[in-house]
Motif scaffolding. Sequence first.
Motif, PDB file in Angstrom:
ATOM      1  N   VAL A 190     -51.372  37.043 -27.512  1.00  0.00           N
ATOM      2  CA  VAL A 190     -49.956  36.922 -27.194  1.00  0.00           C
ATOM      3  C   VAL A 190     -49.148  37.174 -28.474  1.00  0.00           C
TER       4      VAL A 190
ATOM      5  N   ASN B 230     -45.924  29.997 -30.108  1.00  0.00           N
ATOM      6  CA  ASN B 230     -46.942  30.888 -29.550  1.00  0.00           C
ATOM      7  C   ASN B 230     -47.823  30.085 -28.592  1.00  0.00           C
TER       8      ASN B 230
ATOM      9  N   ALA C 216     -53.367  32.446 -27.830  1.00  0.00           N
ATOM     10  CA  ALA C 216     -51.989  32.011 -28.138  1.00  0.00           C
ATOM     11  C   ALA C 216     -52.055  30.912 -29.205  1.00  0.00           C
ATOM     12  N   ILE C 217     -52.874  31.147 -30.238  1.00  0.00           N
ATOM     13  CA  ILE C 217     -53.052  30.112 -31.273  1.00  0.00           C
ATOM     14  C   ILE C 217     -51.924  30.201 -32.299  1.00  0.00           C
TER      15      ILE C 217
ATOM     16  N   ILE D  69     -49.148  38.601 -31.235  1.00  0.00           N
ATOM     17  CA  ILE D  69     -49.854  39.160 -32.394  1.00  0.00           C
ATOM     18  C   ILE D  69     -51.244  38.505 -32.424  1.00  0.00           C
ATOM     19  N   PRO D  70     -52.278  39.212 -32.824  1.00  0.00           N
ATOM     20  CA  PRO D  70     -53.594  38.556 -32.898  1.00  0.00           C
ATOM     21  C   PRO D  70     -53.538  37.349 -33.846  1.00  0.00           C
TER      22      PRO D  70
HETATM   23  K     K Z   1     -51.499  35.008 -30.784  1.00  0.00           K
END
Ligand code: K
Length: 511
Positions: free
Chosen positions: A159, A59, A128-129, A161-162
Amino acid sequence: MKILSVQQMRMADEATITSEKISSLELMERAATKVFDLLHNRLQGTPIPIHVFCGIGNNGGDGLVISRLLEKHGYHVRTYIVNFSDNRSKDFLANYDRLKDVASEWPVQLKSKQDFPTLLDQDIVIDAIFGIGLNRPLVPWVATLIKHINKSKCFTVSVDIPSGLYADKIPDDPESVIYSDVTVTFQLPKLVFFLPQTGIYARDIEIVDIGLNREFLQQSPGIAELIGKNEVLPLYRSRFKYSHKGTYGHSVLVGGSYGKIGSVVLATKAALKTGSGLATAYVPECGYAIVQTAVPEAMVITDDDDELSEIDLDFKPSAVGIGIGLGTNEKTIKALSNFLKNNTSPIVIDADGINILAKHPKLLENLTTQTIITPHPKELERLIGRWKDDFDKLNKTIEFSKRHDCIVVIKGANSITVYKDQLYINNTGNPGMATAGSGDVLTGIITGLLSQGYSPLHAAVFGVYLHGSAGDEAAHQTGFEAVVAGDIVANIGTAFLELFKQRSIPDKKSS
Ligand SMILES: [K+]
Ligand SMILES: NC(=O)C1=CN([C@@H]2O[C@H](COP(=O)(O)OP(=O)(O)OC[C@H]3O[C@@H](n4cnc5c(N)ncnc54)[C@H](OP(=O)(O)O)[C@@H]3O)[C@@H](O)[C@H]2O)[C@H](O)CC1
């Protein structure tokens, strides 16, 4: 549209990489470029500060590609690496190197709270963590970072999924999940986007096609199906030129009590508006004049009281909708019990009908196969018991459906129709439909479809869709607050027409 499990999603990646003979790095480039395209299309080069927060897995790798493309197009970008682990993925590392070639600023390394940047209200955050790889609770400083981002008023784009949201269970800490404004998700939506406890994090969803292997996606059983126009169109049964009213069945709507006759009025109208050839309202005596006046197209049979004490029909209905406004007194329970014992028609049970079943579970043994039950959350709880969370609720409903061979429509923002292991998530409807009588209309719509020969599963799935679509049309005309159940009935016809409308404006091509 299918919804896959995390494991099936990973298998789809693999199948694509193998069949197309591309590398996972190329697939990442393709996926992240789609996110960039979407952003670029909306921003058109606007010099807003964009903060891209990247984890250290794939991610995060997507985030790095997005940063590189934004840089290349002259955006005002700052990239942060959220170092929650030393275990950086291979594609993350490859993109880290590629970013260094174009970046005007070196990515900022985050390791603790002291490193957090100031975020201004008008900035944009790309989240994008973590993607679908999140598999354990967050370390405290990463949880704090997520809260820091949430506290800012930045427009946040997640990106896939939260971050902080598991794809297959509810969060450990509800405050340590990104509340994203837009979630750009790859190929297929995730189940968590549609459950009340977890859908709150993904307010707006954009699904981007990253070209995952079609054959694999088609063959994979999936864990649920998202029901939109494409899914219900094949269910539609067109009307036959040489037909007559008998062709489309006779719906019987049973319910009502003193002060609650309106429920039967709404359901009966809805059954007729959905195309039932004939409709009969079976109500207590006190409802006679009301139904005859409000729905002149319907026939009325009355019991001799303010509440039903006997349900006796001298014909076999094509479909029955029962329980609306019924009341739960002893004689009505007896009447329902006797009716269910002898009934062989397709049937929808709602409202007090469900409350009676919950209080007298023995009655469940007399249900015809594939009986449709349409509970709101409180009624569902009475039926299946308390649940721990939304996933537990689904599992308990699946168990219930299997045990009694019935179809359960869990009503809510995204109503979910459950039949055994299959979940059908509805994608129409709006908060304006949280209004008195809305459920009665749904009962009428499903009964109307059953009477026309739709199978119970199709009637439930299609009925829920039509109900939501009619409600959307009503809200479009009046705004959410002013929608009343009668407006939903009035728009059933438009909901049918909407099925066959082509999009008038073609999708804008992304550059
Ligand atoms: K994400
Ligand atoms: N679906 C597709 O077609 C594509 C998906 N892409 C993107 O890839 C991610 C999934 O990437 P992945 O590397 O598997 O996982 P994440 O990036 O979400 O997470 C990275 C790793 O972090 C570890 N982990 C999990 N939870 C925690 C935690 N709480 N704290 C610290 N570390 C954690 C875990 O590794 P472990 O080995 O340590 O367990 C994760 O693997 C997907 O969402 C898409 O964005 C492709 O780019 C394109 C194709």
